[in-house]
Design a protein around this motif. Structure first.
Motif: not given
Length: 121
Positions: A66-68, A28-34, A49-58
């Motif tokens: 309820r979920f985080t 892994i060099y970098s992760i765009d989203a998890m 739910a999806e967390n993108t680096r530099g952006a808000r989690t959707r």
């Protein structure tokens, strides 16, 4: 190759809580989203739910409030804290990672093996 190891699923009563975790390892060099998806037998896999680096989690509308989802960037790990669980949250939950092997690579997709969450009294 990237490996995703999920943990934290199980049986919980309605109104209870569970915390899922997913750790990514490998080239892994970098992760765009998890993020997290879920699937009920006979239905399509859907975004939780999806967390993108530099952006808000959707979040999917059905889990808002309820979920985080959160990430530990140093450990390449994503978590899903699930509170106020309902029977309709019963599903197999899959971790998803969008990553790059090198700085010039196109993004690639990887999935965890899935962890079963059962909400029942």
């Amino acid at each position: 190759q990237v490996q995703l190891v999920e943990s934290g699923g199980g049986l919980v009563q309605p109104g209870g809580s569970l915390r899922l975790s997913c750790a990514a390892s490998g080239t892994i060099y970098s992760i765009d989203a998890m993020g997290w998806y879920r699937q009920v037998e006979g239905k399509e896999r859907e975004l939780v739910a999806e967390n993108t680096r530099g952006a808000r989690t959707r979040y999917a509308d059905f889990v808002k409030g309820r979920f985080t989802a959160s990430r530990d960037y140093a450990k390449n790990t994503v978590y899903l804290q699930m509170n106020s669980l309902k029977p309709e949250d019963t599903a197999v939950y899959y971790c998803n990672v969008v990553y790059r092997r090198t700085s010039w690579s196109d993004p690639l997709d990887a999935w965890g093996q899935g962890t079963l969450v059962t909400v029942s009294s």
